[in-house]
Design a protein around this motif. Structure first.
Motif, PDB file in Angstrom:
ATOM      1  N   ILE A  31      46.315  39.650  43.979  1.00 17.96           N
ATOM      2  CA  ILE A  31      45.796  38.526  43.187  1.00 17.96           C
ATOM      3  C   ILE A  31      44.392  38.145  43.649  1.00 17.96           C
ATOM      4  O   ILE A  31      43.494  37.886  42.826  1.00 17.96           O
ATOM      5  CB  ILE A  31      46.752  37.319  43.289  1.00 17.96           C
ATOM      6  CG1 ILE A  31      48.108  37.636  42.647  1.00 17.96           C
ATOM      7  CG2 ILE A  31      46.137  36.083  42.639  1.00 17.96           C
ATOM      8  CD1 ILE A  31      48.053  37.962  41.184  1.00 17.96           C
ATOM      9  N   LEU A  32      44.176  38.129  44.950  1.00 20.58           N
ATOM     10  CA  LEU A  32      42.856  37.771  45.482  1.00 20.58           C
ATOM     11  C   LEU A  32      41.817  38.833  45.135  1.00 20.58           C
ATOM     12  O   LEU A  32      40.673  38.506  44.775  1.00 20.58           O
ATOM     13  CB  LEU A  32      42.942  37.581  46.997  1.00 20.58           C
ATOM     14  CG  LEU A  32      43.750  36.363  47.465  1.00 20.58           C
ATOM     15  CD1 LEU A  32      43.908  36.371  48.989  1.00 20.58           C
ATOM     16  CD2 LEU A  32      43.086  35.067  47.021  1.00 20.58           C
ATOM     17  N   ILE A  33      42.198  40.108  45.234  1.00 26.52           N
ATOM     18  CA  ILE A  33      41.273  41.179  44.859  1.00 26.52           C
ATOM     19  C   ILE A  33      40.920  41.083  43.381  1.00 26.52           C
ATOM     20  O   ILE A  33      39.754  41.233  42.983  1.00 26.52           O
ATOM     21  CB  ILE A  33      41.904  42.556  45.189  1.00 26.52           C
ATOM     22  CG1 ILE A  33      41.995  42.741  46.701  1.00 26.52           C
ATOM     23  CG2 ILE A  33      41.086  43.690  44.566  1.00 26.52           C
ATOM     24  CD1 ILE A  33      42.821  43.942  47.114  1.00 26.52           C
ATOM     25  N   THR A  34      41.917  40.809  42.572  1.00 31.98           N
ATOM     26  CA  THR A  34      41.685  40.670  41.133  1.00 31.98           C
ATOM     27  C   THR A  34      40.737  39.518  40.838  1.00 31.98           C
ATOM     28  O   THR A  34      39.904  39.595  39.920  1.00 31.98           O
ATOM     29  CB  THR A  34      43.025  40.456  40.406  1.00 31.98           C
ATOM     30  OG1 THR A  34      43.903  41.538  40.709  1.00 31.98           O
ATOM     31  CG2 THR A  34      42.824  40.392  38.906  1.00 31.98           C
ATOM     32  N   THR A  35      40.845  38.460  41.614  1.00 32.63           N
ATOM     33  CA  THR A  35      39.944  37.320  41.438  1.00 32.63           C
ATOM     34  C   THR A  35      38.495  37.721  41.686  1.00 32.63           C
ATOM     35  O   THR A  35      37.588  37.361  40.921  1.00 32.63           O
ATOM     36  CB  THR A  35      40.342  36.185  42.398  1.00 32.63           C
ATOM     37  OG1 THR A  35      41.657  35.728  42.069  1.00 32.63           O
ATOM     38  CG2 THR A  35      39.371  35.020  42.299  1.00 32.63           C
ATOM     39  N   LEU A  36      38.261  38.492  42.748  1.00 30.39           N
ATOM     40  CA  LEU A  36      36.900  38.950  43.050  1.00 30.39           C
ATOM     41  C   LEU A  36      36.375  39.867  41.949  1.00 30.39           C
ATOM     42  O   LEU A  36      35.202  39.778  41.561  1.00 30.39           O
ATOM     43  CB  LEU A  36      36.885  39.676  44.396  1.00 30.39           C
ATOM     44  CG  LEU A  36      37.163  38.810  45.633  1.00 30.39           C
ATOM     45  CD1 LEU A  36      37.227  39.675  46.894  1.00 30.39           C
ATOM     46  CD2 LEU A  36      36.095  37.732  45.789  1.00 30.39           C
TER      47      LEU A  36
END
Length: 508
Positions: free
Chosen positions: A420-425
């Protein structure tokens, strides 16, 4: 004496308002001016009714009724809890904004308005409202078909070749989804003798039925997953959402996939609670992570603003359904909050894309430049929406994402939280491509010249008003999120106590 409205009437008011408005628009199909008046007034009345319903649900928790007075499970059950109430209110809110946006002839020609845009829009909104309040699985299928037919009319309105191609892909895959839904209904009815959701939930609590009904659960997951654009069933969405006029794309993108999300959350908390179906839960967890990643990678790969936003929509569906798959009260509350946030922001981003397309004459990123210098107000709207979509604090996307990630960490889902965090970036990267190329890059003197912003706003003031309206609501939620966080938490607690739903309907 204070004027009061029966709760049951208040519950069905948005549905009736939209359906009656659609009929009235058909009666005045040659008078676009009258249709416009009908659509905006009915949308505003539906919004007022939805807000009053939300206030009622804050106190009472739910509203239910049996149409015609028939006993459960023989009659038509209507049921609204806090989750459904929020979705109805957001539908009415987007209806107001979409109505205003569509008034501009620069995003939707007068011809398209004369050949059925407003009736189809109202019937689609009625179908969506019906899906949110129905308490019966077969009636849900009926409302899905109302949505499918009316949205197909909208997507193919004008009958251009690319619209027909996109519309055919859309209707075929959704017909397949409806077929899976019908098969699931047949299995459940044959096993339990019911299609009423409350009666089904009571019957399916019997462990002996699980081996038989597991196939129905899988069919419902596939059917609703297709409608929500869950991986690997998402491919129809980017193939069809960029083909119609942007006024149509905005409202379709903002609402239709969220009906799929709603039905998935309702089904897998009420009929097939995921803590009792471990394999389904793990599949949904993996599929939601893939949906988030595939969506954002598609957004990065494409250079048409509409397709970037379509793939971004797919990615955020992954976020929402990931919250369902974690299956804690905090995670589902985060999923509900994020759903509402994304309905607002995604619709408004398509509004902004429509303004960009009309200003620059293209949706291709490579053909657009100089917007920051020539259209500063549009630049402000876009960057605010982009930051909200990414989840930069203190915007609403941050609060929803914080709720989801916090719930994931508490549930020890560290790997999927990392995704989820990678997708946010990557989402930030996809939005910055548009910002740097279309807004910050100096305008090519050989390219199409942009009108001065004052002149352009006079020509497209309906578009700006609609976008500003949604942006104000977004800011209100962003800087005053506590009430909505508390409301979504209570909605999630309701969802995770399916016995309360059953008791409310059966013991009414």
């Amino acid at each position: 004496m204070m004027f009061s409205i029966d709760p049951a009437n208040l519950m069905v008011a948005p549905l009736l308002i939209f359906m009656i408005s659609g009929m009235l628009c058909l009666l005045f199909y040659k008078r676009v001016d009258i249709q416009r008046a009908i659509v905006i007034s009915s949308s505003l009345i539906a919004l007022i009714a939805a807000v009053k319903l939300l206030d009622l649900l804050t106190r009472d928790g739910f509203v239910t009724t049996q149409v015609g007075g028939w006993e459960v499970p023989f009659g038509i059950t209507l049921f609204v809890d806090r989750f459904a109430g929020l979705m109805i209110a957001m539908t009415a809110l987007l209806a107001v904004a979409a109505s205003i946006f569509s008034f501009s002839d620069r995003v939707l020609s007068a011809r398209k308005k004369r050949i059925g845009f407003y009736p189809a829009l109202m019937f689609m909104l009625g179908g969506i409202s019906g899906a949110f309040i129905t308490g019966d699985l077969f009636n849900l299928y009926v409302w899905f078909e109302v949505m499918l037919i009316s949205s197909f009319v909208l997507i193919t309105l004008g009958s251009k070749r690319d619209q027909l191609q996109g519309g055919i892909k859309y209707v075929v895959i959704n017909f397949v989804a409806s077929s899976f839904l019908l098969l699931a209904i047949a299995i459940l009815y044959g096993t339990t003798g019911n299609t009423n959701l409350a009666a089904l939930a009571a019957s399916l609590a019997d462990p002996a039925l699980q081996p038989i009904t597991r196939l129905a659960a899988i069919l419902l997951l596939v059917s609703f997953g297709i409608k929500a654009a869950l991986f690997p069933f998402y491919f129809w969405l980017p193939a069809s959402y960029h083909t119609p006029p942007i006024a149509i794309t905005a409202i379709v993108a903002g609402l239709l996939t969220k009906v799929g999300v709603y039905t998935m959350i309702r089904t897998f908390t009420l009929l097939f609670p995921l803590q009792q179906h471990y394999q389904l839960q793990k599949f949904l967890l993996g599929a939601s992570c893939f949906t988030a990643l595939v969506g954002v990678l598609g957004a990065i790969a494409h250079r048409d603003i509409r397709k970037v936003l379509a793939y971004s929509l797919i990615s955020k569906i992954g976020f929402i359904l990931w919250g369902l798959s974690v299956y804690t009260s905090a995670a589902i509350a985060g999923a509900i909050f994020y759903t509402l946030h994304h309905m607002l922001v995604n619709t408004n981003l398509f509004f902004a894309a429509g303004i960009i397309g009309k200003a620059a004459g293209s949706y291709r990123i490579s053909e657009i430049s100089g917007l920051y210098d020539r259209l500063p107000l549009l630049s402000f709207v876009f960057i605010m929406l982009a930051l909200t979509l990414v989840g930069i604090p203190p915007f609403s996307g941050f609060w929803g994402k914080f709720m989801l990630i916090d719930a994931g960490l508490l549930a020890h889902e560290y790997g999927s939280v990392a995704i989820i965090l990678i997708t946010t970036l990557l989402t930030l990267y996809s939005m910055m491509i548009i910002w740097s190329k279309c807004f910050l890059k100096k305008q090519d003197v050989k390219g199409q010249q942009l009108l001065p912003e004052g002149v352009f706003i006079k020509q497209c003031y309906h578009m700006y008003i609609a976008s500003a309206f949604l942006l104000i609501v977004t800011f209100w939620i962003s800087f005053n999120p506590s009430w909505l966080i508390e409301y979504t938490q209570r909605a999630a607690e309701q969802l995770l106590l399916p016995s309360n739903y059953v008791d409310a309907v059966i013991q009414r």
